[in-house]
Design an enzyme around this catalytic site. Sequence first.
Site, mmCIF file in Angstrom:
data_model
loop_
_atom_site.group_PDB
_atom_site.id
_atom_site.type_symbol
_atom_site.label_atom_id
_atom_site.label_comp_id
_atom_site.label_asym_id
_atom_site.label_seq_id
_atom_site.Cartn_x
_atom_site.Cartn_y
_atom_site.Cartn_z
ATOM 1 N N TYR A 68 0.844 -1.180 0.000
ATOM 2 C CA TYR A 68 0.000 0.000 0.000
ATOM 3 C C TYR A 68 0.888 1.242 0.000
ATOM 4 O O TYR A 68 1.641 1.481 0.936
ATOM 5 C CB TYR A 68 -0.915 0.035 1.224
ATOM 6 C CG TYR A 68 -1.868 -1.130 1.359
ATOM 7 C CD1 TYR A 68 -2.251 -1.885 0.258
ATOM 8 C CD2 TYR A 68 -2.399 -1.473 2.597
ATOM 9 C CE1 TYR A 68 -3.131 -2.950 0.388
ATOM 10 C CE2 TYR A 68 -3.283 -2.529 2.741
ATOM 11 C CZ TYR A 68 -3.638 -3.269 1.638
ATOM 12 O OH TYR A 68 -4.509 -4.330 1.787
ATOM 13 N N ARG A 219 -16.556 -2.178 -1.295
ATOM 14 C CA ARG A 219 -15.703 -1.071 -1.726
ATOM 15 C C ARG A 219 -16.435 0.272 -1.662
ATOM 16 O O ARG A 219 -16.252 1.138 -2.495
ATOM 17 C CB ARG A 219 -15.134 -1.315 -3.120
ATOM 18 C CG ARG A 219 -14.141 -2.449 -3.142
ATOM 19 C CD ARG A 219 -13.358 -2.568 -4.437
ATOM 20 N NE ARG A 219 -12.289 -3.528 -4.214
ATOM 21 C CZ ARG A 219 -12.444 -4.839 -4.220
ATOM 22 N NH1 ARG A 219 -13.636 -5.349 -4.469
ATOM 23 N NH2 ARG A 219 -11.433 -5.647 -3.991
ATOM 24 N N GLY A 224 -23.975 3.762 0.102
ATOM 25 C CA GLY A 224 -24.910 4.645 -0.570
ATOM 26 C C GLY A 224 -24.319 5.966 -0.996
ATOM 27 O O GLY A 224 -25.031 6.849 -1.487
#
Length: 341
Positions: A68, A219, A224
């Site tokens: 990462y 993900r 929403g």
Amino acid sequence: MTSSTPTPLSTRVLGSTDLGTDLTVSVLGLGCMGMSEFYGTPDEAGGIATIHRALDLGVTFLDTADMYGPFTNEKLVGRAIAGRRDEVVVATKFGNQRGPNGERLGINGSPEYVRAACDASLERLGVDHIDLYYQHRVDQSVPIEETVGAMAELVQAGKVRRLGLSEAGSETIRRAHATHPITALQTEYSLFTRDLEDEVLPSIRALGIGLVPYSPLGRGMLTGTITADTGADGEADARRSPYFPRFQGEALTTNLGLVEQVKSLAADKGCTPGQLALAWVLGQGEDVVPIPGTKRVRYLEENVGAAALQLTAQDLAALEVAVPRDAVAGDRYGDMSHIDR
């Protein structure tokens, strides 16, 4: 349920007490990847503030990986936990090898690389041991016994306390566990991704291995906050690339339709759709510890609120009707060849 008044977190146990692989962690962990790469603009200051708030709320299970950044996320986590190491269960991963400029060099499970990667992670994190060390992806060119054998040497040397696998198939898990007991399997699991229920989940439960779901919010889609025009919070990010087919074209339209059903159920429960989706994952067993990722305190607090949400059998059934297991459109990744079957 509001995100401003989260309830203090309980704990769960990954692994088997009988095998000595048990590891007590907060019921929710924190995925730190997006603080450094992939999901919008990196935010080190926001990431550190989020980790500090997580620790204050009892989220003590932090997940990172050497790839990462690359290499920068472990340093960020290390800076954030400085002076608070005893409060934290640190999990990191090796195996997705990258170069200093971010170039992807493939999957590497060779014993030599295992040893070198661990030493590098320890230095970046600024710690003398890693609590849970995962193989990030299975190297198909190296027998799993060789990779896990090298990982076991790290346990013997005191550099690592527990071992884990990520995105491993059932046969690989059994062979790995026979080489050295495995504490946890990290893999994608959410209302949107349930294929592991066929073989992988029964296998790890038979072996006493805990489950650490990543991307428990699909993900971010299950929050929403994603629309047909934007990524999370309007940021352009990797999710909108062809690498993630579920966020493309007609698949995105289909999947956002499913999210609308979750929104409706969440409104009835008085919570956010993300909280409802996380509560569903938490409801799949006491051996399940999801690690939703965020770099913002407000989303962290919202996620923590999910731990206090009690779902009835009727709630769980309604969610599975709203999001049938095979209704999600698109593969998890554009290239699934790196996923062990």
